[in-house]
Design a protein around this motif. Structure first.
Motif, PDB file in Angstrom:
ATOM      1  N   UNK A 170      18.084  34.904  25.506  1.00 28.51           N
ATOM      2  CA  UNK A 170      16.721  35.197  25.067  1.00 28.51           C
ATOM      3  C   UNK A 170      16.730  36.623  24.530  1.00 28.51           C
ATOM      4  N   UNK A 171      16.351  36.766  23.267  1.00 28.07           N
ATOM      5  CA  UNK A 171      16.443  38.087  22.635  1.00 28.07           C
ATOM      6  C   UNK A 171      15.246  38.321  21.728  1.00 28.07           C
ATOM      7  N   UNK A 172      15.111  39.584  21.276  1.00 26.03           N
ATOM      8  CA  UNK A 172      14.090  39.952  20.300  1.00 26.03           C
ATOM      9  C   UNK A 172      14.652  39.767  18.888  1.00 26.03           C
ATOM     10  N   UNK A 173      13.787  39.965  17.899  1.00 30.60           N
ATOM     11  CA  UNK A 173      14.203  39.766  16.514  1.00 30.60           C
ATOM     12  C   UNK A 173      15.297  40.747  16.097  1.00 30.60           C
ATOM     13  N   UNK A 174      15.330  41.921  16.705  1.00 30.79           N
ATOM     14  CA  UNK A 174      16.355  42.899  16.346  1.00 30.79           C
ATOM     15  C   UNK A 174      17.662  42.710  17.119  1.00 30.79           C
ATOM     16  N   UNK A 175      17.740  41.668  17.933  1.00 35.61           N
ATOM     17  CA  UNK A 175      18.986  41.367  18.636  1.00 35.61           C
ATOM     18  C   UNK A 175      19.065  41.891  20.050  1.00 35.61           C
ATOM     19  N   UNK A 176      18.070  42.671  20.506  1.00 35.51           N
ATOM     20  CA  UNK A 176      18.086  43.163  21.879  1.00 35.51           C
ATOM     21  C   UNK A 176      17.881  41.993  22.838  1.00 35.51           C
ATOM     22  N   UNK A 177      18.745  41.908  23.839  1.00 34.53           N
ATOM     23  CA  UNK A 177      18.714  40.766  24.741  1.00 34.53           C
ATOM     24  C   UNK A 177      17.734  41.003  25.880  1.00 34.53           C
ATOM     25  N   UNK A 178      16.978  39.965  26.196  1.00 33.20           N
ATOM     26  CA  UNK A 178      16.043  39.989  27.316  1.00 33.20           C
ATOM     27  C   UNK A 178      16.658  39.310  28.539  1.00 33.20           C
ATOM     28  N   UNK A 179      17.408  38.224  28.299  1.00 35.33           N
ATOM     29  CA  UNK A 179      18.049  37.494  29.393  1.00 35.33           C
ATOM     30  C   UNK A 179      19.181  36.665  28.807  1.00 35.33           C
ATOM     31  N   UNK A 180      20.221  36.444  29.616  1.00 36.17           N
ATOM     32  CA  UNK A 180      21.318  35.564  29.203  1.00 36.17           C
ATOM     33  C   UNK A 180      21.934  34.920  30.439  1.00 36.17           C
ATOM     34  N   UNK A 181      22.449  33.702  30.257  1.00 36.15           N
ATOM     35  CA  UNK A 181      23.073  33.028  31.392  1.00 36.15           C
ATOM     36  C   UNK A 181      24.516  33.512  31.559  1.00 36.15           C
ATOM     37  N   UNK A 182      25.205  32.977  32.570  1.00 34.43           N
ATOM     38  CA  UNK A 182      26.543  33.454  32.888  1.00 34.43           C
ATOM     39  C   UNK A 182      27.523  33.192  31.750  1.00 34.43           C
ATOM     40  N   UNK A 193      30.836  35.451  27.406  1.00 33.41           N
ATOM     41  CA  UNK A 193      31.171  35.395  25.986  1.00 33.41           C
ATOM     42  C   UNK A 193      30.898  36.718  25.286  1.00 33.41           C
ATOM     43  N   UNK A 194      29.779  37.376  25.631  1.00 35.78           N
ATOM     44  CA  UNK A 194      29.343  38.594  24.939  1.00 35.78           C
ATOM     45  C   UNK A 194      29.554  39.849  25.773  1.00 35.78           C
ATOM     46  N   UNK A 195      30.307  39.733  26.861  1.00 30.94           N
ATOM     47  CA  UNK A 195      30.615  40.879  27.736  1.00 30.94           C
ATOM     48  C   UNK A 195      29.353  41.531  28.280  1.00 30.94           C
ATOM     49  N   UNK A 196      28.308  40.714  28.497  1.00 30.80           N
ATOM     50  CA  UNK A 196      27.058  41.179  29.103  1.00 30.80           C
ATOM     51  C   UNK A 196      26.469  42.386  28.353  1.00 30.80           C
ATOM     52  N   UNK A 197      26.568  42.358  27.031  1.00 29.41           N
ATOM     53  CA  UNK A 197      26.069  43.480  26.236  1.00 29.41           C
ATOM     54  C   UNK A 197      24.550  43.389  26.094  1.00 29.41           C
ATOM     55  N   UNK A 198      23.922  44.510  25.817  1.00 27.54           N
ATOM     56  CA  UNK A 198      22.478  44.562  25.710  1.00 27.54           C
ATOM     57  C   UNK A 198      21.944  44.196  24.347  1.00 27.54           C
ATOM     58  N   UNK A 199      22.822  43.996  23.383  1.00 27.74           N
ATOM     59  CA  UNK A 199      22.401  43.617  22.032  1.00 27.74           C
ATOM     60  C   UNK A 199      23.428  42.649  21.459  1.00 27.74           C
ATOM     61  N   UNK A 200      22.955  41.690  20.688  1.00 25.95           N
ATOM     62  CA  UNK A 200      23.850  40.683  20.115  1.00 25.95           C
ATOM     63  C   UNK A 200      24.730  41.302  19.034  1.00 25.95           C
ATOM     64  N   UNK A 238       7.433  38.338  20.055  1.00 26.44           N
ATOM     65  CA  UNK A 238       8.250  37.278  19.481  1.00 26.44           C
ATOM     66  C   UNK A 238       9.639  37.309  20.102  1.00 26.44           C
ATOM     67  N   UNK A 239      10.034  36.197  20.661  1.00 23.59           N
ATOM     68  CA  UNK A 239      11.365  36.061  21.245  1.00 23.59           C
ATOM     69  C   UNK A 239      12.117  34.961  20.501  1.00 23.59           C
ATOM     70  N   UNK A 240      13.433  34.974  20.676  1.00 20.44           N
ATOM     71  CA  UNK A 240      14.276  33.910  20.151  1.00 20.44           C
ATOM     72  C   UNK A 240      15.130  33.353  21.289  1.00 20.44           C
ATOM     73  N   UNK A 241      15.067  32.048  21.463  1.00 18.69           N
ATOM     74  CA  UNK A 241      15.935  31.365  22.420  1.00 18.69           C
ATOM     75  C   UNK A 241      17.162  30.890  21.648  1.00 18.69           C
ATOM     76  N   UNK A 242      18.285  31.529  21.889  1.00 15.29           N
ATOM     77  CA  UNK A 242      19.502  31.314  21.096  1.00 15.29           C
ATOM     78  C   UNK A 242      20.544  30.621  21.963  1.00 15.29           C
TER      79      UNK A 242
END
Length: 424
Positions: free
Chosen positions: A125-137, A142-149, A188-192
């Motif tokens: 779950x992220x914002x339009x600019x790629x900042x992550x709000x939540x992610x599963x394990x 996969x993304x090394x628990x980074x704060x932005x996609x 606005x959020x994006x479920x990716x």
């Protein structure tokens, strides 16, 4: 606690009496009594204020509980009045209802979070600019628990791309990207969802190679083994200085067997070449009615083969030669399935719905078992004694080259139905 109504009446009556007393004492110049009356009036006003404050304090306590998310408290009525008790009970019931609802929401939240953590698909779950709000394990790994996609994924989201490639990693990664836009509380959020298709493609490719190698090995060994054995036998018998007529006959028979097996192996290789050398479709506009009429002429001696097309169909854009090959193959298979069926019937229909062409070839023949249905499109798989096993595999490849798909439904002793779907 006194009744709220009684307390209010007591204060109002006392206030009126002492106001009247203070006026009378003042008019009669009884200053000490007037001062005492004013003091009592002040006390009554303070008491009345405190009575109202007790109600306000009850409301304030409820508000504080709600602000601190502490819904375990109960509202205590400041008076023993029936209406005040009902109000306190109603407030307590409201707090309990909110507490129950929040517990249910929290339980659902934990359930869905644990469920999403168990799936192997990365969910973010992220914002339009790629900042992550939540992610599963899976996404954290996969993304090394980074704060932005990564920038590649953000670009894929903006351009509505289905695949994002991450070339800067130690192992090149290809991700299937899908996103859903969510509007909540003015944000606005994006479920990716992200799926690593690189490893999946490699696994599928490896399985395909293994299946192909098994088929090739089986066919080649079945042909080569008797050829080698016969060649050794003929070599031994040919060492005879003056072979008799019987020996010559054995040699001739052996050579014929070698020829047949070699020819069979050559045919097998030729069938494999057919599967790997299908030309790209040369699409033209096809009138489906004329197309079905031409097919009907090929099976004119089979009155139980019927063709049905609704009126007003648009032109079908496809390679006519390749499609004739597909339909002839399917109809021949249906004829084979109906060879022992009384009152046989084979129906070929065409229709257009939801922007898709749909063709069906159905029969009331012997049908197929589920384990056969799952494998009929595998190259070289056949249930016919003299079959090559490439007919349906060839049909499927042609259909896929047209951007379509083929499915089958079959029941033993009830018949089969092949459905061909193509985008318009």
């Amino acid at each position: 606690m006194k009744s709220y109504v009684c307390s209010l009446i007591f204060h109002v009556v006392g206030l009126l009496l002492f106001v009247a007393a203070s006026v009378w004492t003042t008019m009669n110049h009884l200053w000490f009594c007037a001062a005492a009356s004013f003091a009592v009036i002040t006390g009554i006003c303070i008491s009345l204020y405190r009575a109202q404050t007790r109600q306000t304090q009850m409301m304030q306590r409820i508000v504080d509980c709600m602000n601190s998310n502490d819904f375990s408290q109960l509202a205590c009525p400041p008076f023993s009045d029936r209406k005040m008790t009902q109000l306190a009970d109603a407030l307590s019931a409201t707090l309990k209802g909110i507490r129950t609802h929040l517990n249910e929401v929290e339980t659902k939240h934990l359930y869905y979070e644990n469920l999403l953590n168990q799936v192997d698909t990365a969910v973010v779950v992220c914002y339009a600019d790629g900042r992550t709000e939540w992610m599963n394990k899976a996404a954290q790994q996969m993304l090394d628990n980074c704060g932005i996609l990564p920038e590649e994924i953000i670009t894929a989201l903006k351009n509505h791309q289905a695949v994002a490639r991450l070339p800067h990693r130690s192992i090149p990664t290809e991700l299937a990207v899908s996103a859903t836009r969510i509007q909540q509380k003015g944000k606005t959020y994006y479920l990716v969802s992200l799926k690593n298709i690189h490893s999946a493609l490699e696994h599928t490719e490896m399985e395909a190679w293994q299946k192909l190698i098994r088929v090739l090995t089986h066919e080649i060994m079945n042909s080569i083994t008797p050829i080698i054995s016969l060649a050794d036998t003929l070599s031994e018998r040919s060492m005879t200085a003056s072979p008799d007529e019987r020996t010559r006959t054995h040699i001739q028979q052996g050579l014929q067997v070698i020829r047949r097996r070699s020819k069979g192996l050559l045919e097998f290789v030729e069938n494999y070449r057919k599967l790997t050398r299908i030309a790209q479709p040369a699409k033209t506009d096809i009138d489906v009615c004329d197309f079905f009429n031409d097919l009907k002429q090929l099976f004119a001696d089979k009155p139980f083969v019927s063709f049905e097309t609704p009126s007003g169909l648009p032109h079908w854009r496809a390679d006519r030669g390749q499609m004739e090959q597909v339909f002839i193959n399917l109809i021949k298979n249906a004829l084979e399935a109906c060879r022992n069926t009384d009152h046989a019937h084979i129906g070929i229909t065409a229709s257009v719905s939801d922007g898709m062409w749909r063709f069906q070839v159905s029969d009331n023949g012997e049908g197929m078992l589920p384990e056969v249905t799952e494998r009929i499109f595998v190259p070289f798989f056949t249930t016919k004694p003299g079959g090559s096993g490439i007919g349906l595999a060839l049909c499927k490849q042609i259909i896929m080259l047209h951007g379509g798909q083929i499915t089958v439904q079959s029941h033993p002793d009830k018949g089969s139905c092949f459905t061909l779907s193509f985008p318009m």
